[in-house]
Enzyme design. Sequence first.
Site, PDB file in Angstrom:
ATOM      1  N   TYR A  21       0.839  -1.208   0.000  1.00  0.00           N
ATOM      2  CA  TYR A  21       0.000   0.000   0.000  1.00  0.00           C
ATOM      3  C   TYR A  21       0.874   1.257   0.000  1.00  0.00           C
ATOM      4  O   TYR A  21       0.656   2.180  -0.786  1.00  0.00           O
ATOM      5  CB  TYR A  21      -0.927  -0.036   1.216  1.00  0.00           C
ATOM      6  N   GLU A  43     -11.769   5.052   4.369  1.00  0.00           N
ATOM      7  CA  GLU A  43     -11.368   5.909   5.493  1.00  0.00           C
ATOM      8  C   GLU A  43     -12.505   6.057   6.496  1.00  0.00           C
ATOM      9  O   GLU A  43     -12.285   6.030   7.708  1.00  0.00           O
ATOM     10  CB  GLU A  43     -10.917   7.290   5.009  1.00  0.00           C
ATOM     11  N   TRP A  51      -5.803   1.067  10.298  1.00  0.00           N
ATOM     12  CA  TRP A  51      -5.882   1.061   8.837  1.00  0.00           C
ATOM     13  C   TRP A  51      -5.643  -0.349   8.283  1.00  0.00           C
ATOM     14  O   TRP A  51      -6.265  -0.751   7.305  1.00  0.00           O
ATOM     15  CB  TRP A  51      -4.900   2.067   8.252  1.00  0.00           C
TER      16      TRP A  51
END
Length: 191
Positions: A21, A43, A51
């Site tokens: 990522y 998000e 995350w």
Amino acid sequence: MIRESINRCSWSTTDPLYIKYHDEEWGKEVNDDHKMFEFLVLESAQAGLSWITILKRRDAYRDAFAGFDAEKVAQMTEQDVENLMQNSGIIRNRNKIKSTITNAQHFLAVQKEFGSFCNYLRSFLPNGKPVMNHWKTLSEIPATTPLSDAISKDMKKRGFKFFGSTICYAHLQAVGYVNDHLEDCCFKYKQ
């Protein structure tokens, strides 16, 4: 391919998914509303969670929310919400699921008003350009800024949910509208 011997932001070195990522997406400027909506959904789902939890469920979110098609998500019904509450691949929080649907509706309204959601976000940026920060350590990076405060306040006024200033700042980082790669990260200026 993940390259292990290069400098990257230290938050991204704990998991292969984080590394991928970081190297391929985080901090790269997004100019496509479809991708922007994907990050907005993810998000918002991340609020209160790590995350990596959301990254591991990204494919399930893609399947659950019509490939991140804002128009299709905006038309989801209460029955869709009930079905999604049974989906173990996503975070089964009714408020977050419902907010994804209403956020899609608001996303479309912003697109109509500004021509694109990207245009809307850029309207807050200095000269419409991404903010390039120069941090040496993770501890220097703020959780919020006046920029994220202003955007999240405006989005809240427009009806968006689960998008406070901290989530907004993380979103700006993810979509490359704020570049917070550390100074020694070899990905700092790559677009």
